[in-house]
Design a protein around this motif. Structure first.
Motif, short mmCIF file in Angstrom:
data_model
loop_
_atom_site.label_atom_id
_atom_site.label_comp_id
_atom_site.label_asym_id
_atom_site.label_seq_id
_atom_site.Cartn_x
_atom_site.Cartn_y
_atom_site.Cartn_z
N PRO B 97 0.85 -1.18 0.24
CA PRO B 97 -0.01 -0.23 0.10
C PRO B 97 0.85 1.26 -0.12
O PRO B 97 1.85 1.28 0.75
CB PRO B 97 -0.76 0.04 1.42
CG PRO B 97 -0.65 -1.47 1.74
CD PRO B 97 0.45 -2.01 1.13
N ILE B 98 0.59 2.38 -0.78
CA ILE B 98 1.23 3.60 -1.01
C ILE B 98 0.13 4.48 -0.54
O ILE B 98 -0.87 4.52 -1.64
CB ILE B 98 2.04 3.69 -2.12
CG1 ILE B 98 3.01 2.73 -2.71
CG2 ILE B 98 2.73 4.95 -2.32
CD1 ILE B 98 3.72 2.62 -3.98
N CYS B 99 0.37 5.18 0.39
CA CYS B 99 -0.68 6.22 0.75
C CYS B 99 -0.11 7.83 0.70
O CYS B 99 1.17 7.83 0.56
CB CYS B 99 -1.14 5.86 2.22
SG CYS B 99 -1.39 4.15 2.44
N SER B 100 -0.91 8.48 0.70
CA SER B 100 -0.73 9.90 0.67
C SER B 100 -0.18 10.47 2.08
O SER B 100 0.91 11.24 2.14
CB SER B 100 -1.81 10.81 0.17
OG SER B 100 -2.25 10.47 -0.79
N THR B 101 -0.94 10.08 2.90
CA THR B 101 -0.83 10.86 4.32
C THR B 101 -0.52 9.85 5.25
O THR B 101 -0.79 8.46 5.14
CB THR B 101 -1.90 11.46 4.78
OG1 THR B 101 -3.07 10.69 4.90
CG2 THR B 101 -2.43 12.73 3.95
N GLU B 102 0.22 10.23 6.50
CA GLU B 102 0.28 9.14 7.72
C GLU B 102 -0.95 8.72 8.16
O GLU B 102 -1.24 7.40 8.38
CB GLU B 102 1.00 10.14 8.89
CG GLU B 102 1.29 9.10 9.92
CD GLU B 102 2.39 9.71 11.12
OE1 GLU B 102 3.08 10.69 10.58
OE2 GLU B 102 1.95 9.38 12.21
N ALA B 103 -2.05 9.57 8.16
CA ALA B 103 -3.41 8.86 8.57
C ALA B 103 -3.77 7.80 7.72
O ALA B 103 -4.40 6.89 8.24
CB ALA B 103 -4.30 10.15 8.65
N GLU B 104 -3.74 8.01 6.12
CA GLU B 104 -4.06 6.74 5.44
C GLU B 104 -3.19 5.44 5.67
O GLU B 104 -3.83 4.55 5.61
CB GLU B 104 -3.98 7.32 4.21
CG GLU B 104 -5.12 8.45 3.62
CD GLU B 104 -4.93 8.83 2.03
OE1 GLU B 104 -4.16 7.84 1.36
OE2 GLU B 104 -5.34 9.86 1.76
N ALA B 105 -2.13 5.92 5.82
CA ALA B 105 -1.11 4.67 6.08
C ALA B 105 -1.42 4.05 7.11
O ALA B 105 -1.37 2.74 7.28
CB ALA B 105 0.47 5.12 5.97
N PHE B 106 -1.59 4.79 8.44
CA PHE B 106 -2.23 4.25 9.69
C PHE B 106 -3.32 3.18 9.38
O PHE B 106 -3.37 2.28 10.07
CB PHE B 106 -2.55 5.30 10.55
CG PHE B 106 -2.88 4.92 11.97
CD1 PHE B 106 -1.89 4.51 13.03
CD2 PHE B 106 -4.34 5.04 12.18
CE1 PHE B 106 -2.35 4.15 14.21
CE2 PHE B 106 -4.75 4.62 13.52
CZ PHE B 106 -3.57 4.18 14.44
N ALA B 107 -4.39 3.94 8.68
CA ALA B 107 -5.65 3.13 8.44
C ALA B 107 -5.35 1.88 7.65
O ALA B 107 -6.09 0.70 8.07
CB ALA B 107 -6.69 4.00 7.64
N ALA B 108 -4.52 1.96 6.84
CA ALA B 108 -4.07 0.99 5.82
C ALA B 108 -3.46 -0.51 6.40
O ALA B 108 -3.54 -1.52 5.85
CB ALA B 108 -3.19 1.14 4.86
N VAL B 109 -2.93 -0.20 7.62
CA VAL B 109 -2.28 -1.15 8.44
C VAL B 109 -3.16 -1.49 9.77
O VAL B 109 -2.60 -2.44 10.33
CB VAL B 109 -0.64 -0.94 8.92
CG1 VAL B 109 0.22 -0.62 7.59
CG2 VAL B 109 -0.71 0.09 9.86
N THR B 110 -4.10 -0.73 9.94
CA THR B 110 -4.99 -1.29 11.13
C THR B 110 -6.17 -2.12 10.71
O THR B 110 -6.95 -1.74 9.99
CB THR B 110 -5.41 0.12 11.74
OG1 THR B 110 -4.27 1.20 12.11
CG2 THR B 110 -6.15 -0.04 13.15
N PRO B 111 -6.42 -3.14 11.30
CA PRO B 111 -7.42 -4.11 11.04
C PRO B 111 -8.73 -3.33 11.12
O PRO B 111 -8.80 -2.62 12.39
CB PRO B 111 -7.23 -5.28 11.82
CG PRO B 111 -5.86 -5.11 12.69
CD PRO B 111 -5.52 -3.62 12.53
N ARG B 112 -9.63 -3.52 10.46
CA ARG B 112 -11.06 -2.86 10.64
C ARG B 112 -11.68 -3.81 11.68
O ARG B 112 -11.75 -4.96 11.61
CB ARG B 112 -11.71 -2.88 9.42
CG ARG B 112 -11.02 -1.93 8.27
CD ARG B 112 -12.31 -1.50 7.48
NE ARG B 112 -11.47 -0.65 6.35
CZ ARG B 112 -11.51 -1.20 5.22
NH1 ARG B 112 -11.73 -2.20 4.80
NH2 ARG B 112 -11.00 -0.35 4.33
N VAL B 113 -12.45 -2.96 12.56
CA VAL B 113 -13.12 -3.67 13.54
C VAL B 113 -14.55 -3.74 12.94
O VAL B 113 -15.18 -2.86 12.69
CB VAL B 113 -13.24 -3.00 15.09
CG1 VAL B 113 -14.00 -3.84 15.81
CG2 VAL B 113 -12.03 -2.87 15.55
N PRO B 114 -15.13 -5.11 12.65
CA PRO B 114 -16.51 -5.16 12.17
C PRO B 114 -17.65 -4.73 13.04
O PRO B 114 -17.43 -4.49 14.34
CB PRO B 114 -16.48 -6.95 12.03
CG PRO B 114 -15.74 -7.48 12.77
CD PRO B 114 -14.69 -6.42 13.19
#
Lengths: 136, 114
Positions: B97-114
């Motif tokens: 994953p290549i993201c624009s911002t730190e927040a997007e990168a953070f979201a990309a590696v954080t598992p979503r809670v259903p």
């Protein structure tokens, strides 16, 4: 005004690192677009590091950089084992992390940024690779 | 290179300068050993990296593969234009994953809670 520069270095990592610095100095004195400058630096890094990695430390590497109005032409000559990068089959890009394998990536990048690439083994037994990077 | 744990199971790495043969020689061992053995998710700030060669891309792929084997993810962010063009030429975004911002990168590696 076309210019021609030459870098000569031994096939060792310190000599290669020094040659990379000299190349950046040479390019800094030329009026090149940022993209073209980056592509020339990348082609040099990939091809020269490959020569150093696979050649002998006593190898003699000579790189000519010809800056013409329409293109930058890089010629790499070395006295290492015969190696024709143009004969390597095109390597496809990995589609997933599991498929990603090391090796061949640098050559693929150089093939992509070059408008032409030719290899000859010279009559005095040297590898000679010429590649052009378009300025248009 | 700066490595800072953001919280349990998440590390932020800031790389700088050139990821060429010389630059990668300098940081690779520390980069891979700081990330892979703990197996934490990682976000990598590339905003201070102004040149990347295949040796740098291989280092990033090696770390991402090592983390994948530990069910962790690595994401990149803040890529400068000239570096972005090189990463794009090898379609790196298809595998990391290549993201624009730190927040997007953070979201990309954080598992979503259903």
């Amino acid at each position: 005004m076309p210019t021609r520069q030459r870098l000569r270095f031994a096939g060792t990592r310190p000599a290669f690192a020094d040659a990379s610095l000299r190349l950046r100095g040479l390019l800094g004195a030329e009026r090149l677009q940022d993209t073209v400058r980056g592509q020339v630096e990348l082609a040099f890094e990939e091809i020269a590091s490959n020569i150093v990695r696979h050649g002998s430390p006593t190898a003699d590497v000579e790189v000519t950089i010809a800056i013409d109005p329409d293109e930058v032409v890089l010629t790499f000559e070395d006295d290492g084992v015969p190696f024709d990068p143009c004969a390597r089959p095109d390597r496809s890009l990995p589609a997933s992390l599991d498929e990603a394998r090391p090796g061949g990536l640098g050559l693929l990048m150089v093939q992509q940024l070059s408008s032409r690439m030719t290899y000859t083994r010279t009559s005095d037994g040297r590898n000679s690779l010429t590649l052009a990077i378009s300025r248009m | 290179m700066d490595i800072s744990p953001l919280r349990e199971g998440l590390v932020k790495v800031t790389l700088s300068g050139r990821l060429d043969t010389v630059g990668v020689d300098r940081v690779e061992r520390q980069f891979v050993s700081a990330l892979v053995p703990p197996g934490s998710n990682a976000i990598v700030d590339l905003s201070q990296v102004d040149f990347v060669a295949s040796v740098g891309i291989r280092m990033l792929i090696a770390a991402a593969r090592g983390l994948r084997m530990k069910q962790a993810t690595l994401a990149l962010y803040g890529v400068q234009d000239r570096v972005g063009r090189v990463l794009e030429s090898v379609s790196l975004a298809q595998i990391i994953p290549i993201c624009s911002t730190e927040a997007e990168a953070f979201a990309a590696v954080t598992p979503r809670v259903p």
